[in-house]
Scaffold this motif. Structure first.
Motif, PDB file in Angstrom:
ATOM      1  N   PRO A   2       0.823  -1.211   0.000  1.00 45.37           N
ATOM      2  CA  PRO A   2       0.000   0.000   0.000  1.00 45.37           C
ATOM      3  C   PRO A   2       0.854   1.257   0.000  1.00 45.37           C
ATOM      4  O   PRO A   2       2.062   1.236   0.252  1.00 45.37           O
ATOM      5  N   LEU A   3       0.207   2.393  -0.280  1.00 46.74           N
ATOM      6  CA  LEU A   3       0.867   3.689  -0.125  1.00 46.74           C
ATOM      7  C   LEU A   3       1.204   3.911   1.345  1.00 46.74           C
ATOM      8  O   LEU A   3       0.359   3.700   2.218  1.00 46.74           O
ATOM      9  N   THR A   4       2.420   4.333   1.616  1.00 48.92           N
ATOM     10  CA  THR A   4       2.830   4.599   2.999  1.00 48.92           C
ATOM     11  C   THR A   4       3.285   6.038   3.183  1.00 48.92           C
ATOM     12  O   THR A   4       3.714   6.418   4.268  1.00 48.92           O
ATOM     13  N   ASP A   5       3.193   6.840   2.125  1.00 51.61           N
ATOM     14  CA  ASP A   5       3.670   8.219   2.160  1.00 51.61           C
ATOM     15  C   ASP A   5       2.587   9.105   1.540  1.00 51.61           C
ATOM     16  O   ASP A   5       1.416   8.708   1.483  1.00 51.61           O
ATOM     17  N   LEU A   6       2.935  10.255   1.069  1.00 52.82           N
ATOM     18  CA  LEU A   6       1.978  11.164   0.452  1.00 52.82           C
ATOM     19  C   LEU A   6       1.470  10.590  -0.865  1.00 52.82           C
ATOM     20  O   LEU A   6       2.110   9.754  -1.505  1.00 52.82           O
ATOM     21  N   THR A   7       0.307  11.075  -1.298  1.00 48.98           N
ATOM     22  CA  THR A   7      -0.227  10.682  -2.593  1.00 48.98           C
ATOM     23  C   THR A   7       0.565  11.364  -3.705  1.00 48.98           C
ATOM     24  O   THR A   7       1.340  12.308  -3.471  1.00 48.98           O
ATOM     25  N   LEU A   8       0.343  10.934  -4.938  1.00 45.58           N
ATOM     26  CA  LEU A   8       1.029  11.547  -6.072  1.00 45.58           C
ATOM     27  C   LEU A   8       0.673  13.029  -6.182  1.00 45.58           C
ATOM     28  O   LEU A   8       1.546  13.872  -6.404  1.00 45.58           O
ATOM     29  N   ALA A   9      -0.613  13.353  -6.028  1.00 41.20           N
ATOM     30  CA  ALA A   9      -1.015  14.760  -6.115  1.00 41.20           C
ATOM     31  C   ALA A   9      -0.317  15.590  -5.034  1.00 41.20           C
ATOM     32  O   ALA A   9       0.140  16.716  -5.295  1.00 41.20           O
ATOM     33  N   GLU A  10      -0.213  15.044  -3.832  1.00 42.02           N
ATOM     34  CA  GLU A  10       0.465  15.760  -2.749  1.00 42.02           C
ATOM     35  C   GLU A  10       1.960  15.909  -3.034  1.00 42.02           C
ATOM     36  O   GLU A  10       2.559  16.959  -2.762  1.00 42.02           O
ATOM     37  N   CYS A  11       2.563  14.869  -3.598  1.00 43.73           N
ATOM     38  CA  CYS A  11       3.991  14.942  -3.927  1.00 43.73           C
ATOM     39  C   CYS A  11       4.256  15.953  -5.039  1.00 43.73           C
ATOM     40  O   CYS A  11       5.269  16.675  -5.002  1.00 43.73           O
ATOM     41  N   LEU A  12       3.370  16.014  -6.018  1.00 45.39           N
ATOM     42  CA  LEU A  12       3.555  16.975  -7.100  1.00 45.39           C
ATOM     43  C   LEU A  12       3.440  18.411  -6.611  1.00 45.39           C
ATOM     44  O   LEU A  12       4.090  19.320  -7.144  1.00 45.39           O
ATOM     45  N   ALA A  13       2.643  18.621  -5.585  1.00 41.21           N
ATOM     46  CA  ALA A  13       2.459  19.968  -5.031  1.00 41.21           C
ATOM     47  C   ALA A  13       3.487  20.303  -3.949  1.00 41.21           C
ATOM     48  O   ALA A  13       3.557  21.453  -3.491  1.00 41.21           O
ATOM     49  N   LEU A  14       4.276  19.329  -3.555  1.00 41.79           N
ATOM     50  CA  LEU A  14       5.189  19.489  -2.428  1.00 41.79           C
ATOM     51  C   LEU A  14       6.305  20.481  -2.752  1.00 41.79           C
ATOM     52  O   LEU A  14       6.946  20.407  -3.790  1.00 41.79           O
ATOM     53  N   ARG A  15       6.531  21.414  -1.846  1.00 41.63           N
ATOM     54  CA  ARG A  15       7.659  22.341  -1.965  1.00 41.63           C
ATOM     55  C   ARG A  15       8.294  22.477  -0.585  1.00 41.63           C
ATOM     56  O   ARG A  15       8.102  23.468   0.112  1.00 41.63           O
ATOM     57  N   PRO A  16       9.061  21.493  -0.149  1.00 43.59           N
ATOM     58  CA  PRO A  16       9.583  21.496   1.221  1.00 43.59           C
ATOM     59  C   PRO A  16      10.595  22.613   1.447  1.00 43.59           C
ATOM     60  O   PRO A  16      11.405  22.931   0.571  1.00 43.59           O
TER      61      PRO A  16
END
Length: 340
Positions: A2-16
């Motif tokens: 299963p997914l254990t981290d952020l979703t793809l949409a969340e990762c694409l929007a991520l700007r740490p």
């Protein structure tokens, strides 16, 4: 899986917003200047692999503090002029292996150098590359080796080895120094990003499911080693969190990636429990040069496997045969990620 981290949409929007040491550039400039002061010449010895279409050389190149770093240099047997070259860094725990094992890039018509990783892998008949500064107090593995001070850290030596090996390979008469691409999977991907940041003039970089990215987050969310080595260390040394995370920030490939300018092809796997996708996306989003991305939504740390290697073959061919545009140093526009 299963997914254990952020979703793809969340990762694409991520700007740490990553914490960067104020002296990061000075640290690496000093480290590499010191290493370059050791002028040991490279050595290349032809070996008999039993293969007739690929010529393989046992390479001994100067690394950190001039210490010898071994590798294999593969060349197409019929090469008559300087070639584009793929320099490969290896995954966690792996050494260069046997001379005949990894010859895909040479069969595709490129020079191919595989760097042995100091202290990792297993000995071959030709010997391996020991780590000369084993430090006590680390948990099993390499990520906490020297973790109390960035000058002592294991990956300072590894990154320096990698930069010096690329510099040596670019000087080889069979290699076109303007057509060198660095690559690697996992640990190798993190090393490739660091080399791209610390070595001007590379033609390209291909980091696959890269390790050593956004380490502060990774040690908190990764479910499997090696990042768990740091969590284990801090569970024993409860008062050293600040010191340890500061040290690791000097080795963080996501921080260094902002300094790279060569075109890049990333791969990221969304079900990766070893190198969580959000940490790989941190490096992708911060990457300073033109960049492309392949996302493998239903894969773990194995990533794209043979499917992605096919993508890389196409990407390198187009990269090294297409003239570089005059505005290549303009701010990059990332491509939309391709889902596999």
């Amino acid at each position: 899986m299963p997914l254990t981290d952020l979703t793809l949409a969340e990762c694409l929007a991520l700007r740490p917003d990553l914490e960067e040491p104020a002296d990061l550039d000075a640290f690496w400039d000093s480290t590499l200047d010191t290493a370059r002061a050791h002028g040991t010449p490279p050595r290349y010895t032809l070996v008999d692999t039993g293969l007739v279409q690929v010529a393989t050389y046992d390479a001994v190149l100067p690394g950190f503090a001039g210490e010898p770093v071994r590798g294999w240099l593969h060349l197409p047997a019929d090469a008559r002029e300087p070639l584009g070259c793929v320099v490969e860094f290896l995954g966690y725990g792996r050494g260069r292996g046997l001379a005949h094992e990894q010859v895909l890039w040479a069969n595709a018509g490129y020079a191919h150098f595989i760097m042995d990783t100091r202290g990792q892998g297993w000995s071959t008949a030709a010997g391996d590359t020991p780590d000369t500064a084993p430090l006590a107090g680390s948990v099993p593995g390499f990520l906490t080796r020297g973790v109390e001070n960035p000058r002592d850290h294991y990956y300072r030596r590894v990154f320096t080895d990698a930069v010096r090996c690329v510099e040596a390979v670019r000087a080889h008469p069979a290699v076109d120094p303007e057509k060198v691409v660095v690559t690697g999977v996992s640990q190798g991907g993190g090393i490739a990003l660091a080399v791209a940041a610390l070595t001007p003039g590379l033609a390209g970089v291909m980091p696959d499911v890269p390790f050593l990215c956004d380490i502060r987050r990774a040690v908190r969310v990764a479910g499997l080693p090696p990042y768990t080595e740091v969590a284990e260390y801090l569970s024993l040394h409860r008062d050293r969190t600040g010191t340890v995370l500061t040290t690791l920030s000097y080795l963080d490939a996501a921080l260094l990636a902002a300094r790279a300018t060569a075109p890049a092809l990333f791969s990221i796997a969304m079900m990766d429990e070893v190198c969580p996708p959000s940490t790989c996306f941190a490096a992708y989003h911060r990457y300073g040069g033109p960049k492309d991305l392949r996302v493998y939504e239903f894969n773990g740390h194995e990533g794209g496997g043979g499917h992605h290697r096919r993508e890389q073959l196409t990407w390198v061919r187009e990269l090294l045969t297409t003239p570089r545009p005059a505005d290549a140093d303009a701010p990059p526009t990332p491509h939309a990620p391709q889902l596999a």
